[in-house]
Scaffold this motif. Sequence first.
Motif, short mmCIF file in Angstrom:
data_model
loop_
_atom_site.label_atom_id
_atom_site.label_comp_id
_atom_site.label_asym_id
_atom_site.label_seq_id
_atom_site.Cartn_x
_atom_site.Cartn_y
_atom_site.Cartn_z
N GLN A 24 57.74 -10.64 -37.42
CA GLN A 24 57.18 -9.72 -36.45
C GLN A 24 56.17 -10.41 -35.55
N GLY A 25 56.14 -10.03 -34.29
CA GLY A 25 55.08 -10.41 -33.36
C GLY A 25 54.42 -9.12 -32.89
N ILE A 26 53.23 -8.83 -33.39
CA ILE A 26 52.63 -7.51 -33.19
C ILE A 26 51.48 -7.57 -32.19
N HIS A 27 51.59 -6.75 -31.15
CA HIS A 27 50.56 -6.62 -30.13
C HIS A 27 50.00 -5.20 -30.14
N PRO A 28 48.79 -5.01 -29.64
CA PRO A 28 48.29 -3.64 -29.47
C PRO A 28 49.21 -2.87 -28.52
N MET A 29 49.26 -1.55 -28.70
CA MET A 29 50.08 -0.71 -27.83
C MET A 29 49.31 -0.42 -26.54
N THR A 30 49.19 -1.44 -25.69
CA THR A 30 48.42 -1.34 -24.46
C THR A 30 49.23 -0.62 -23.38
N GLU A 70 50.77 -0.23 -33.97
CA GLU A 70 51.73 0.67 -34.59
C GLU A 70 51.63 0.60 -36.11
N GLY A 71 51.49 1.77 -36.73
CA GLY A 71 51.27 1.82 -38.17
C GLY A 71 52.38 1.20 -38.99
N LYS A 72 53.62 1.48 -38.66
CA LYS A 72 54.75 0.97 -39.45
C LYS A 72 54.77 -0.55 -39.45
N SER A 73 54.49 -1.16 -38.30
CA SER A 73 54.50 -2.62 -38.22
C SER A 73 53.41 -3.23 -39.09
N ILE A 74 52.22 -2.64 -39.06
CA ILE A 74 51.11 -3.17 -39.86
C ILE A 74 51.35 -2.94 -41.34
N ASP A 75 51.88 -1.79 -41.70
CA ASP A 75 52.16 -1.50 -43.10
C ASP A 75 53.17 -2.47 -43.70
#
Length: 205
Positions: A24-30, A70-75
């Motif tokens: 995963q490459g996770i960014h804030p939902m800007t 996004e919660g699902k990505s962090i979880d």
Amino acid sequence: MRKFLFVAAAAVALASCTTQDIKQGIHPMTPDVNLHKVDDGVYPAVFSTKDFNWRGSNLMLTLYSEDIYEGKSIDNLQPGDTVYFREDTIVVKGTKVDKNFIEINGGIEQNGAMLQKTKDGNYRGMQLDDHSTYTLLGKTALMLADDFTIIDCGDNPEDANDTIRTNQKKYLEGVKDYKRDFSELNTLVTVKDGRITNITRRWIP
């Protein structure tokens, strides 16, 4: 036939391996904001009392977005995933969950990250002082609604807020020097139909 089965099995194994290796490459939902036509919404903002143009009925300000993940990505974070945090890309080595908090790579003090779960199941980025982290959207000038209001904090946390519905110019010109600057950490600006309808500042240490 054996050759066909061997090739099919190899393809399945390769596909399985490839799926497991996806990170995963996770960014804030800007939000995607057009600074020439700002959408309706509530924005953290930076400005000072000097940035008001009372003749032109507008305010020059810098807009920000609170960093929400996004919660699902962090979880589902796994080692090897990357998280974009405070303009840095962090490669996840490990996580630690404590109630509604998740610590990545030992937390902020270890050059990692700290996130807090929100009521809607997503996560906000956190600074050491518990303030949220923010992403810069840009600088723009917005018109002031004729009836815009200001809700301003008192000098102390227990003080009641001041609500200003008229004579906003007089109020802002009369605030103490240390209150002339507004920060994304404590100020939210409400925009409707391209105009500022409300400015709310909360007390922070």
